[in-house]
Design a protein around this motif. Sequence first.
Motif, PDB file in Angstrom:
ATOM      1  N   THR A  16       0.813  -1.203   0.000  1.00  0.00           N
ATOM      2  CA  THR A  16       0.000   0.000   0.000  1.00  0.00           C
ATOM      3  C   THR A  16       0.853   1.263   0.000  1.00  0.00           C
ATOM      4  N   LYS A  17       2.156   1.130  -0.050  1.00  0.00           N
ATOM      5  CA  LYS A  17       3.041   2.286  -0.084  1.00  0.00           C
ATOM      6  C   LYS A  17       3.343   2.634  -1.534  1.00  0.00           C
ATOM      7  N   LEU A  18       3.051   3.885  -1.898  1.00  0.00           N
ATOM      8  CA  LEU A  18       3.249   4.335  -3.268  1.00  0.00           C
ATOM      9  C   LEU A  18       4.376   5.349  -3.355  1.00  0.00           C
ATOM     10  N   PHE A  19       5.129   5.260  -4.440  1.00  0.00           N
ATOM     11  CA  PHE A  19       6.128   6.269  -4.780  1.00  0.00           C
ATOM     12  C   PHE A  19       5.449   7.290  -5.679  1.00  0.00           C
ATOM     13  N   VAL A  20       5.651   8.565  -5.396  1.00  0.00           N
ATOM     14  CA  VAL A  20       5.097   9.635  -6.222  1.00  0.00           C
ATOM     15  C   VAL A  20       6.267  10.506  -6.668  1.00  0.00           C
ATOM     16  N   GLY A  21       6.565  10.485  -7.963  1.00  0.00           N
ATOM     17  CA  GLY A  21       7.689  11.243  -8.508  1.00  0.00           C
ATOM     18  C   GLY A  21       7.225  12.388  -9.381  1.00  0.00           C
ATOM     19  N   GLY A  22       8.127  13.312  -9.637  1.00  0.00           N
ATOM     20  CA  GLY A  22       7.832  14.459 -10.482  1.00  0.00           C
ATOM     21  C   GLY A  22       7.046  15.550  -9.784  1.00  0.00           C
ATOM     22  N   LEU A  23       7.140  15.615  -8.463  1.00  0.00           N
ATOM     23  CA  LEU A  23       6.389  16.618  -7.703  1.00  0.00           C
ATOM     24  C   LEU A  23       6.963  18.017  -7.928  1.00  0.00           C
ATOM     25  N   SER A  24       6.094  18.997  -7.895  1.00  0.00           N
ATOM     26  CA  SER A  24       6.551  20.385  -7.991  1.00  0.00           C
ATOM     27  C   SER A  24       7.205  20.773  -6.668  1.00  0.00           C
ATOM     28  N   ALA A  49      -4.289  15.376  -2.150  1.00  0.00           N
ATOM     29  CA  ALA A  49      -4.415  14.936  -3.543  1.00  0.00           C
ATOM     30  C   ALA A  49      -4.806  13.456  -3.641  1.00  0.00           C
ATOM     31  N   PHE A  50      -4.419  12.657  -2.636  1.00  0.00           N
ATOM     32  CA  PHE A  50      -4.667  11.217  -2.686  1.00  0.00           C
ATOM     33  C   PHE A  50      -5.788  10.766  -1.745  1.00  0.00           C
ATOM     34  N   ALA A  51      -6.295  11.645  -0.925  1.00  0.00           N
ATOM     35  CA  ALA A  51      -7.257  11.270   0.120  1.00  0.00           C
ATOM     36  C   ALA A  51      -8.576  10.730  -0.424  1.00  0.00           C
ATOM     37  N   HIS A  52      -9.003  11.156  -1.603  1.00  0.00           N
ATOM     38  CA  HIS A  52     -10.309  10.690  -2.084  1.00  0.00           C
ATOM     39  C   HIS A  52     -10.281   9.256  -2.617  1.00  0.00           C
ATOM     40  N   PHE A  53      -9.113   8.616  -2.644  1.00  0.00           N
ATOM     41  CA  PHE A  53      -9.030   7.211  -3.058  1.00  0.00           C
ATOM     42  C   PHE A  53      -9.221   6.263  -1.885  1.00  0.00           C
ATOM     43  N   GLY A  54      -9.034   6.762  -0.667  1.00  0.00           N
ATOM     44  CA  GLY A  54      -9.162   5.941   0.531  1.00  0.00           C
ATOM     45  C   GLY A  54      -8.389   6.575   1.670  1.00  0.00           C
ATOM     46  N   GLU A  55      -8.332   5.870   2.786  1.00  0.00           N
ATOM     47  CA  GLU A  55      -7.652   6.394   3.971  1.00  0.00           C
ATOM     48  C   GLU A  55      -6.144   6.470   3.749  1.00  0.00           C
ATOM     49  N   VAL A  56      -5.598   7.671   3.821  1.00  0.00           N
ATOM     50  CA  VAL A  56      -4.159   7.879   3.707  1.00  0.00           C
ATOM     51  C   VAL A  56      -3.571   7.799   5.110  1.00  0.00           C
ATOM     52  N   GLU A  66      -4.981  -2.025   0.093  1.00  0.00           N
ATOM     53  CA  GLU A  66      -4.402  -2.204  -1.234  1.00  0.00           C
ATOM     54  C   GLU A  66      -5.334  -1.725  -2.350  1.00  0.00           C
ATOM     55  N   THR A  67      -6.642  -1.851  -2.163  1.00  0.00           N
ATOM     56  CA  THR A  67      -7.604  -1.415  -3.175  1.00  0.00           C
ATOM     57  C   THR A  67      -7.483   0.084  -3.420  1.00  0.00           C
ATOM     58  N   ALA A  68      -7.376   0.856  -2.365  1.00  0.00           N
ATOM     59  CA  ALA A  68      -7.218   2.309  -2.482  1.00  0.00           C
ATOM     60  C   ALA A  68      -5.904   2.651  -3.176  1.00  0.00           C
ATOM     61  N   ALA A  69      -4.850   1.947  -2.827  1.00  0.00           N
ATOM     62  CA  ALA A  69      -3.545   2.194  -3.441  1.00  0.00           C
ATOM     63  C   ALA A  69      -3.589   1.917  -4.945  1.00  0.00           C
ATOM     64  N   ASN A  70      -4.208   0.814  -5.329  1.00  0.00           N
ATOM     65  CA  ASN A  70      -4.311   0.479  -6.749  1.00  0.00           C
ATOM     66  C   ASN A  70      -5.152   1.492  -7.510  1.00  0.00           C
ATOM     67  N   ALA A  71      -6.223   1.973  -6.890  1.00  0.00           N
ATOM     68  CA  ALA A  71      -7.064   2.992  -7.527  1.00  0.00           C
ATOM     69  C   ALA A  71      -6.272   4.283  -7.712  1.00  0.00           C
ATOM     70  N   ALA A  72      -5.475   4.642  -6.732  1.00  0.00           N
ATOM     71  CA  ALA A  72      -4.664   5.856  -6.821  1.00  0.00           C
ATOM     72  C   ALA A  72      -3.635   5.754  -7.943  1.00  0.00           C
ATOM     73  N   ILE A  73      -3.023   4.592  -8.086  1.00  0.00           N
ATOM     74  CA  ILE A  73      -2.058   4.394  -9.171  1.00  0.00           C
ATOM     75  C   ILE A  73      -2.749   4.568 -10.515  1.00  0.00           C
ATOM     76  N   SER A  74      -3.889   3.907 -10.678  1.00  0.00           N
ATOM     77  CA  SER A  74      -4.621   3.962 -11.947  1.00  0.00           C
ATOM     78  C   SER A  74      -5.042   5.373 -12.313  1.00  0.00           C
ATOM     79  N   GLU A  75      -5.509   6.120 -11.336  1.00  0.00           N
ATOM     80  CA  GLU A  75      -6.062   7.446 -11.607  1.00  0.00           C
ATOM     81  C   GLU A  75      -5.008   8.556 -11.637  1.00  0.00           C
ATOM     82  N   MET A  76      -3.980   8.460 -10.822  1.00  0.00           N
ATOM     83  CA  MET A  76      -3.059   9.584 -10.651  1.00  0.00           C
ATOM     84  C   MET A  76      -1.784   9.512 -11.490  1.00  0.00           C
ATOM     85  N   ASP A  77      -1.393   8.332 -11.940  1.00  0.00           N
ATOM     86  CA  ASP A  77      -0.166   8.206 -12.720  1.00  0.00           C
ATOM     87  C   ASP A  77      -0.299   8.994 -14.022  1.00  0.00           C
ATOM     88  N   GLY A  78       0.597   9.946 -14.225  1.00  0.00           N
ATOM     89  CA  GLY A  78       0.597  10.773 -15.415  1.00  0.00           C
ATOM     90  C   GLY A  78      -0.298  12.003 -15.342  1.00  0.00           C
TER      91      GLY A  78
END
Length: 122
Positions: free
Chosen positions: A33-41, A52-59, A84-96
């Motif tokens: 459930t740990k995600l890497f987020v790159g390219g941040l301003s 930014a990630f809270a609406h996918f599930g409990e952060v 894990e479901t929230a993490a996978n949804a965040a990857i799908s929606e937020m990548d790119g």
Amino acid sequence: MAFCNKFGGLMKLSQTGNVPVTSMIGSLRYMSTKLFVGGLSWGTDDQSLREAFAHFGEVVDAKVIIDRESGRSRGFGFVNFSDETAANAAISEMDGKDLNGRNIRVNVANERPKELIVKKMS
């Protein structure tokens, strides 16, 4: 593979009595459930990353990595979800997608190799 290494290490420690079972279970729980987020301003902080990630599930935790010398963001961070479901949804929606003017990369965080940790501590 990282899961097996982490699990094996935790099992060895638990046999010596140095790690409580709840800590061991907690470590395993957050592995996928740990995600890497790159390219941040540069303007993205812990709170805005969490929001930014809270609406996918409990952060559980959101952390932007800061350079020790300059005190400025290094341009990446990590977000831990409670499931894990929230993490996978965040990857799908937020990548790119755009976050604070930058297209970010989001994927499952890889565990840092132990050799790097030992070298940094030396």
